[in-house]
Write a protein that holds these residues in place. Sequence first.
Motif, mmCIF file in Angstrom:
data_model
loop_
_atom_site.group_PDB
_atom_site.id
_atom_site.type_symbol
_atom_site.label_atom_id
_atom_site.label_comp_id
_atom_site.label_asym_id
_atom_site.label_seq_id
_atom_site.Cartn_x
_atom_site.Cartn_y
_atom_site.Cartn_z
ATOM 1 N N MET A 122 0.881 -1.042 0.104
ATOM 2 C CA MET A 122 0.405 -0.208 0.439
ATOM 3 C C MET A 122 0.938 1.157 0.300
ATOM 4 S SD MET A 122 -3.548 -0.793 2.131
ATOM 5 C CE MET A 122 -3.663 0.861 1.387
ATOM 6 N N ALA A 123 2.067 1.182 0.543
ATOM 7 C CA ALA A 123 3.023 2.322 0.687
ATOM 8 C C ALA A 123 3.132 2.382 -0.676
ATOM 9 C CB ALA A 123 4.034 2.099 1.679
ATOM 10 N N THR A 124 4.297 1.585 -0.912
ATOM 11 C CA THR A 124 4.377 1.679 -2.867
ATOM 12 C C THR A 124 3.425 2.160 -3.672
ATOM 13 O OG1 THR A 124 6.040 -0.011 -2.259
ATOM 14 C CG2 THR A 124 5.184 0.331 -4.482
ATOM 15 N N GLU A 125 2.499 2.342 -3.418
ATOM 16 C CA GLU A 125 1.017 1.983 -3.799
ATOM 17 C C GLU A 125 0.232 3.858 -4.283
ATOM 18 O OE1 GLU A 125 -1.537 2.338 -7.136
ATOM 19 O OE2 GLU A 125 0.178 0.852 -6.567
ATOM 20 N N ALA A 126 0.804 4.476 -2.671
ATOM 21 C CA ALA A 126 0.663 4.943 -2.011
ATOM 22 C C ALA A 126 1.549 6.421 -3.112
ATOM 23 C CB ALA A 126 0.222 6.130 -1.034
ATOM 24 N N LEU A 127 3.046 6.496 -3.293
ATOM 25 C CA LEU A 127 3.827 6.898 -3.101
ATOM 26 C C LEU A 127 4.041 7.692 -5.125
ATOM 27 C CD1 LEU A 127 7.138 5.367 -1.170
ATOM 28 C CD2 LEU A 127 6.117 8.178 -0.849
ATOM 29 N N LYS A 128 2.862 6.591 -5.649
ATOM 30 C CA LYS A 128 2.875 7.072 -6.757
ATOM 31 C C LYS A 128 1.969 8.136 -6.514
ATOM 32 C CE LYS A 128 3.061 2.077 -8.676
ATOM 33 N NZ LYS A 128 2.336 0.945 -9.575
ATOM 34 N N LYS A 129 1.140 7.948 -5.734
ATOM 35 C CA LYS A 129 0.183 9.648 -6.453
ATOM 36 C C LYS A 129 1.400 10.922 -4.883
ATOM 37 C CE LYS A 129 -4.111 6.597 -6.369
ATOM 38 N NZ LYS A 129 -3.072 5.286 -7.478
ATOM 39 N N PHE A 130 1.960 10.559 -4.416
ATOM 40 C CA PHE A 130 2.854 11.318 -3.467
ATOM 41 C C PHE A 130 3.337 11.333 -3.206
ATOM 42 C CE2 PHE A 130 -1.931 9.678 -1.463
ATOM 43 C CZ PHE A 130 -2.704 11.702 -2.008
ATOM 44 N N PRO A 275 4.013 -6.026 -11.621
ATOM 45 C CA PRO A 275 3.074 -4.837 -10.783
ATOM 46 C C PRO A 275 2.239 -6.307 -10.141
ATOM 47 C CG PRO A 275 3.239 -4.780 -13.302
ATOM 48 C CD PRO A 275 4.395 -5.410 -13.391
ATOM 49 N N LYS A 276 1.229 -5.821 -9.453
ATOM 50 C CA LYS A 276 0.447 -6.547 -8.596
ATOM 51 C C LYS A 276 0.998 -7.103 -7.910
ATOM 52 C CE LYS A 276 -3.042 -4.213 -11.080
ATOM 53 N NZ LYS A 276 -3.965 -3.298 -10.035
ATOM 54 N N SER A 277 1.512 -7.122 -7.239
ATOM 55 C CA SER A 277 2.806 -7.516 -6.936
ATOM 56 C C SER A 277 2.858 -9.725 -6.749
ATOM 57 C CB SER A 277 2.549 -8.530 -5.085
ATOM 58 O OG SER A 277 1.736 -7.015 -4.607
ATOM 59 N N PHE A 278 4.246 -8.883 -7.741
ATOM 60 C CA PHE A 278 4.633 -10.072 -8.569
ATOM 61 C C PHE A 278 5.554 -10.552 -8.755
ATOM 62 C CE2 PHE A 278 -0.090 -11.339 -9.851
ATOM 63 C CZ PHE A 278 -0.462 -12.366 -9.787
ATOM 64 N N GLU A 279 6.173 -11.620 -9.278
ATOM 65 C CA GLU A 279 8.227 -11.504 -9.737
ATOM 66 C C GLU A 279 7.949 -13.354 -10.036
ATOM 67 O OE1 GLU A 279 11.967 -10.554 -6.322
ATOM 68 O OE2 GLU A 279 10.954 -12.774 -6.034
ATOM 69 N N ALA A 280 8.966 -12.622 -10.847
ATOM 70 C CA ALA A 280 9.523 -12.953 -11.933
ATOM 71 C C ALA A 280 10.795 -13.891 -11.982
ATOM 72 C CB ALA A 280 8.522 -13.157 -13.674
ATOM 73 N N SER A 281 11.565 -14.632 -12.707
ATOM 74 C CA SER A 281 12.855 -14.938 -12.764
ATOM 75 C C SER A 281 12.911 -16.029 -13.452
ATOM 76 C CB SER A 281 13.280 -15.622 -11.280
ATOM 77 O OG SER A 281 13.340 -16.691 -10.926
ATOM 78 N N LEU A 282 14.587 -15.704 -14.429
ATOM 79 C CA LEU A 282 14.353 -16.462 -15.224
ATOM 80 C C LEU A 282 16.326 -16.714 -15.175
ATOM 81 C CD1 LEU A 282 13.638 -18.164 -17.669
ATOM 82 C CD2 LEU A 282 14.048 -16.574 -19.372
#
Length: 422
Positions: A122-130, A275-282
């Motif tokens: 939520m903090a990460t998302e809020a920092l996009k707006k503020f 985005p949406k709290s996903f992570e991927a690796s290869l």
Amino acid sequence: MISKIVLQLICICTFLGAVQMSAQEKKYNGDPDASFEIARNLAFNKQRKQAQDTLLSILTKYPNYNEIRSFLATTYSWDGEYKKARKEFTSLLEKDPKNKNNWIAAIKNESWADMPFAALEMATEALKKFPDDAEILYLKASAQENTNNPIEALSTIQFILDKNPEDQKAKNFKFSLNQTLSQNSIGINSTVDLYSDVFDPMQYHIFKYGRQTKYGSIIGKVNFNRRFNENGLQYEVDLYPKISKGFYAYANIGLSNSFLFPDVRFGAELYKSLPKSFEASLGFRALKYSSTTTTIYTGSVGWYYGNSYWSFRPYITPGGAGTSTSGTITYRKYRSDADNYLGLSLGMGFSPETNQFNFNGNATSIINLKSQKINLGYYFSSSNKQNAWGTQFAVTHQEIIFDLGNYFWIYSLNLSWELKFK
């Protein structure tokens, strides 16, 4: 007869009228501002149930009075009713995503609910707006610390101080982080495998030293195995370099002169936050024995949802007789931070990455073995976060290499300990 019917109709009408009057009595009918002030006084005088009833009553007539809904959510949060608070804050942020106070209150609610991963999200998302807002950055740093990422927390706090060197709250937090931040660690990891048939018990022990740096972490390991009544050592180094925000790598190399290990093992993998709290690796792993090299291609998809984490990791091993595949699904339920969680994993297929047998002469047979595995784990730390312990119990149903079509059971017990220090 007619008079009896008329009497029944009169009774029915009287009853319906009473119900309607009762419903009208429950509907709010007053000055919302005055009632709000009364509710606030009740809440601040430890009469929160009465205050909440008043606020809910006002909202029946004024559902878009957002200040009242925000205060209602806050009282729920004070009372530890975090799910109710979350529901109200979600509604508010959907209606008015530019209200900074609601973002701050919602992030605090997740922190108080021991949901640090949700608070960080939520903090990460809020920092996009503020962007660069000091109060939200502070909450982000707090969530980073609670998800066992103190170096990231220190970096966030330093960003606040770079903008405002006199921010006393940030200065105090930085001092606290420096006092508790452990950049070094030592640990022991021990596993015993018990076989239902064929093999004697086997032992696996890892002695490791790790150090966190601003460029990432480095871990040196000495692996000791006792299998087939023989002992063997492997020396290994893991690197986790940071490349950019949300983008890091894994690199590994290991050496051994024992037949219980590959002569050389090495690998690399890239990880990217999505985005949406996903992570991927290869990435890949390679196991080199005296005359053969086995390459395993792997990757992962992970998803953080609140304090839960899901991941799927496949292993693809090409060979002369075809390609072998295996995979593992992992679930973790975090508690206070990343060192405290319950874990469950399910695996299908045989992977040389996790079963480092000598492949000379029978590589095809080994990598195509059928296998199923379930693993349960519990991890916890001391109150000062310096000591971390873990225990795992796994059961594997695996095909016997020299008797294909027949299986044995493997019961594995793992214990681990880690000490963090400056």
